[in-house]
Design an enzyme around this catalytic site. Structure first.
Site, PDB file in Angstrom:
ATOM      1  N   SER A 217      32.395  53.391  38.209  1.00  0.00           N
ATOM      2  CA  SER A 217      32.767  54.288  39.312  1.00  0.00           C
ATOM      3  C   SER A 217      32.173  55.670  39.083  1.00  0.00           C
ATOM      4  CB  SER A 217      34.293  54.368  39.443  1.00  0.00           C
ATOM      5  OG  SER A 217      34.642  55.027  40.636  1.00  0.00           O
ATOM      6  N   ASN A 218      32.690  56.671  39.750  1.00  0.00           N
ATOM      7  CA  ASN A 218      32.202  58.045  39.595  1.00  0.00           C
ATOM      8  C   ASN A 218      33.380  59.007  39.704  1.00  0.00           C
ATOM      9  OD1 ASN A 218      32.586  58.791  42.498  1.00  0.00           O
ATOM     10  ND2 ASN A 218      31.093  57.149  42.753  1.00  0.00           N
TER      11      ASN A 218
END
Ligand code: PMT
Length: 420
Positions: A217-218
């Site tokens: 993810s980020n």
């Protein structure tokens, strides 16, 4: 003109009339009657001390609904939220120093203040108190706070007060309160410049499964996308927020939870055709593990080799299918030449606006409550300096609305059709 002599915005408006405990509470009976005559649906809320000055039975007989007084003894389980959500306008007349202070401080100590905190409707506060209290710095500062937050305040009159004193602090005439109520509703209508439009907004970082427990993810918190969705709903649009982070639905705001780029793409595809404006504020993963493991990968089996594949480019897909009169807004999280990259993405993805943010800068982009952006269109690049994400949201919505007006050759109508 209606019987109250008002131009008619009160007609069929749901008005929550809050009455606090001051001697002027007796005037709430006349105000209730005039509001009902003006066509408003009036829901009175009395504080405990207001009941010492005016009979609940009197107001119940004059209003459209029985008086409510308590957070706990009403038939509805959470009366403040249902009242707050139903209201087109909340009037507090008279507003005492205590109610003003509790509202400014956010202390939901009774049903009236809880309703004030649970509404997005315009609020008109009509203070009435003795001159010494009216002039006290605490009262002045609390009112300044409320005004700063957009609350309408009707200054009291000067005249004869309880006990025979003469000075400032008298509740204005009912006619002036009605005029101020009309003005508050008119100001609100002016703020609803997105009414009739449908917006689709995405928020948050997508999560791409690696195995049964891990994902790629980020750092996106979803704050910027959520701020855009909330601001648009408050400006009158019907909004769908497709979000990877939990968000509260609200009036005109539907929330569709998703996790992966694939799920976000499907949720967006199902709704994009009906949207006048699509804002892709989400940080969608560009790559995902090609073959996520169905079970947890074990350390004892060694370091796994994760093969990545591209995700669907949601914005580029929308750009390829864009219908005339629809506005597409993308975001670009950059660490280099923000404007050049935003312009490149504007072209390559077929968007109308690209909002670039330099996420290497302090207090900008991922996770912060603030942001600084450049809004790039085909003809201009407008910088919005470091501001709250809400302010950035308003600027993005202003730019999208201008784009929509230009695309449709006049004021925008709903469903992508030029207004005739
Ligand atoms: O969520 P916050 O913590 O508040 O942070 C806000 C933000 C930094 C996430 C936001 O301001 C922002 O910049 N969002 C876009 C981030 C991003 O993914 O940029 P990008 O340059 O990778 O993508 C460009 C555009 O294409 C974006 O509108 C993105 O939503 C879209 N995209 C990207 C990849 C993909 N597979 N599909 C897409 O639609």
């Amino acid at each position: 003109m209606d019987p109250a002599g008002s131009p008619g915005r009160l007609r069929s408006a749901t008005v929550v009339l809050g009455v606090a405990g001051g001697i002027a509470a007796y005037k709430a009976a006349e105000l209730t009657r005039r509001l009902v005559e003006a066509g408003a649906h009036v829901c009175p809320v009395l504080t405990e001390s207001a009941e010492r000055f005016v009979g609940a039975a009197t107001l119940s007989a004059l209003a459209s609904e029985p008086v409510r007084t308590s957070l706990f003894e009403e038939p509805e389980p959470i009366p403040h939220t249902s009242l707050g959500q139903r209201a087109d306008l909340v009037i507090v007349a008279p507003a005492t120093a205590r109610v003003i202070a509790a509202y400014a401080a956010g202390l939901s100590s009774d049903l009236l203040v809880a309703t004030l905190l649970a509404t997005r409707a315009p609020v008109l506060v009509c203070p009435a108190m003795h001159t010494e209290m009216w002039e006290h710095p605490a009262v002045r500062e609390n009112l300044a706070t409320l005004r700063r937050r957009g609350v309408h305040v009707l200054e009291p009159d000067t005249g004869r007060l309880a006990g025979g004193d003469v000075g400032a602090g008298r509740l204005p005439d009912t006619a002036r309160i009605l005029e101020a109520a009309e003005a508050a509703l008119a100001a609100e209508a002016g703020r609803r410049d997105l009414a009739g439009l449908r917006l689709l907004v995405t928020a948050g970082g997508t999560r791409e499964p690696v195995d049964a427990v891990r994902y790629l993810s980020n750092r996106s918190s979803g704050k910027q996308g959520r701020a855009i969705a909330l601001a648009a709903a408050e400006r009158g649009a019907e909004v769908v927020l497709v979000s990877t982070v939990p968000a509260e639905p609200g009036p005109r705001l539907e929330v569709v939870p998703v996790e992966t780029a694939e799920e976000m793409a499907a949720a967006v595809a199902a709704r994009a055709a009906g949207a006048d404006v699509v804002v892709m504020a989400a940080a969608v993963a560009d790559f995902r593990p090609k073959a996520p493991a169905a079970t947890k990968l074990k350390k004892r089996d060694g370091v796994p080799e994760i093969v990545l594949e591209p995700t669907p480019d949601i914005l580029a897909g929308l750009g390829a299918r864009k219908r005339p009169g629809q506005v597409l807004v993308g975001f670009a999280a950059e660490t280099g030449d923000v404007v050049a990259e935003a312009r490149r993405k504007l072209e390559s993805k077929g968007a109308d606006l690209l909002v670039g943010n330099d996420v290497s800068a302090h207090e900008v982009g991922f996770g912060w409550d603030t942001n600084a952006v450049t809004i790039v269109s085909r003809t201009a690049a407008v910088e919005v300096p470091l501001s709250s994400k809400r302010e950035i949201a308003e600027a993005v919505l202003d730019a999208a609305l201008a784009e929509l007006r230009a695309a449709r050759g006049g004021p925008p109508g709903p469903q992508g059709e030029p207004q005739t």
